[in-house]
Design a protein around this motif. Sequence first.
Motif, short mmCIF file in Angstrom:
data_model
loop_
_atom_site.label_atom_id
_atom_site.label_comp_id
_atom_site.label_asym_id
_atom_site.label_seq_id
_atom_site.Cartn_x
_atom_site.Cartn_y
_atom_site.Cartn_z
N CYS A 1 0.88 -1.16 0.00
CA CYS A 1 0.00 0.00 0.00
C CYS A 1 0.92 1.21 0.00
O CYS A 1 1.90 1.25 0.76
N ASP B 1 -3.77 1.45 -3.57
CA ASP B 1 -3.52 0.08 -3.12
C ASP B 1 -3.07 -0.78 -4.29
O ASP B 1 -2.96 -0.30 -5.42
N TRP C 1 0.80 -4.49 2.24
CA TRP C 1 -0.65 -4.36 2.09
C TRP C 1 -1.42 -5.17 3.12
O TRP C 1 -1.08 -6.32 3.42
N CYS D 1 -5.47 -0.78 4.10
CA CYS D 1 -4.85 0.16 3.15
C CYS D 1 -5.87 1.21 2.78
O CYS D 1 -7.01 0.90 2.42
#
Length: 124
Positions: free
Chosen positions: A33, A52, A100, A104
């Motif tokens: 992210c 993202d 991530w 995110c």
Amino acid sequence: QVHLVESGGGSVQAGRSLRLRCDFSGLHYSAYCMGWFRQAPQKEREGVATIDRGGATTYTSSVEGRFTITLDGVRNALYLQMNNLEPEDTGKYYCAAGVWTVTCGTVGFPYRDWGQGTEVTVSS
């Protein structure tokens, strides 16, 4: 080791545009992210935009419609296109990355890696 380097800052008059760039290494964007943050003098750091691994983006309300965050997975670069700049956009802009998770794009997302920042000054 993740490495982030911002560039593209400068001094402009209100209404003009700048494009910030963050060159990254040591990570693959599909697992991360990424976001842009800024800190104005004597103010707390605030999130500006996030992206993202699927390309979904979020923006803070004050830049919605003026700023665009994009990611180039070939060049390993994150961008922030800033149009119609306002004096309130003045600050040091930072690129950030974190592994991530489903959080995110939310305020609480734990970005782990940060660049050194690039200065943006907008005069009226």
